[in-house]
Design a protein around this motif. Sequence first.
Motif: not given
Length: 378
Positions: A369, A171-172, A169, A235, A164, A282-284, A298, A131, A294
């Motif tokens: 998150y 994040f990718y 979660r 999400r 994680e 979980y990505t933005d 994070i 990350y 990511t």
Amino acid sequence: MVALLQQGTSSSTTNPALSIWVLVGGALVDPSSIAFAVLDVSDATKIAVPVQTYPAVVDPAPAAPQAVDLVADKVGPGHFVAAFTLAGDEPAGRHRIRWTVVLEDGGAARTIEEDFDVVAGVVLFPGQQLYCSISDMRDEGVTSAACADARLQSLIAFASRRIEEITKRRFYAHAGTITVDGAFSKALRFGEPVIAVSLFEKLSGDDDDPQEIEASTYAVYNRHITQGLLTPDDRQDPRVAFKNDSRVAWVDGYERHATALRYRRSIFNGQQRYRVTGLWGYTDPDAQSFVGVTPTMIREACKLLVLQTVAKLTKPGNANAGGGVQGINSESTREQSVGFGPSLQDKIGQAGVGDMTGDAIVDQMLSFYAAPPLIGLV
């Protein structure tokens, strides 16, 4: 997510260190064409004017981007790798891959840029997602004398897995197949945010004859990816749902027209009755990425966790990094006075001790998150 690639090694289908996912709507697709170039952005001068290192530049004209073979370089549905070998003397540090994607013949080209690190030593955790990067930590003031690249790899990997474990979660974007329970409902819900669905199947009792459900009959709730929509935030309630105009219902595995039933298409009840293959995480939303990125918070949390550990490791021999020892800001020989500034440990823990990580600021970041707790019957 940050990739690492060692000098003199290759990115390939067997080592997809640098790869791209392509999707349209809720489906992974094969585009008309993909090309890429690798740029060196390892210092301030090169950040201002990136230096192309692959394909090699032949003066006076820059080399054209390298075309991706959509057959040989395909990892899976909608997933393609940049197949090339880094030079053995490639400068270490931050690099950037610039993708050029054309979805349809004659369509507009879309440019996507992602940073990665070139390292001189061995990549210790190939395939693990990080990350933050070694370059990020160097930017934060962690010198190679205080923490070598190999040690930083370990600390970043540990911090990433710790995030994680705390948030429950990832994040990718990552490919996977899950089986989930069915219920008499129009929607099928998941425990992890869905980015894309490539295959949706209903399973028979013995799992020998799965029945594919047509993509045109259901909607994938990934509007944070397809529309950049965060209100509502899909999400927080990841799912697929049958469309209202669907004219077929699934009841005991048989197809019946909605006109013969009092309800429309629904999910049949049962344990692990449905199998979904796709892209999760979980990505933005990000205008440059097909699958999101990511979250920035994070990435910052990962850096703070690494800094926290580096400060503890360097405390005995480095007063400026020590947890309880402050760095000297000023000295005066006549009055014999010394002025101390905050230590690195003080800086990363100013808000107090956190219950989860030992740092209240990081705890606050990660709590935002965290996945909702699973509630079930005993």
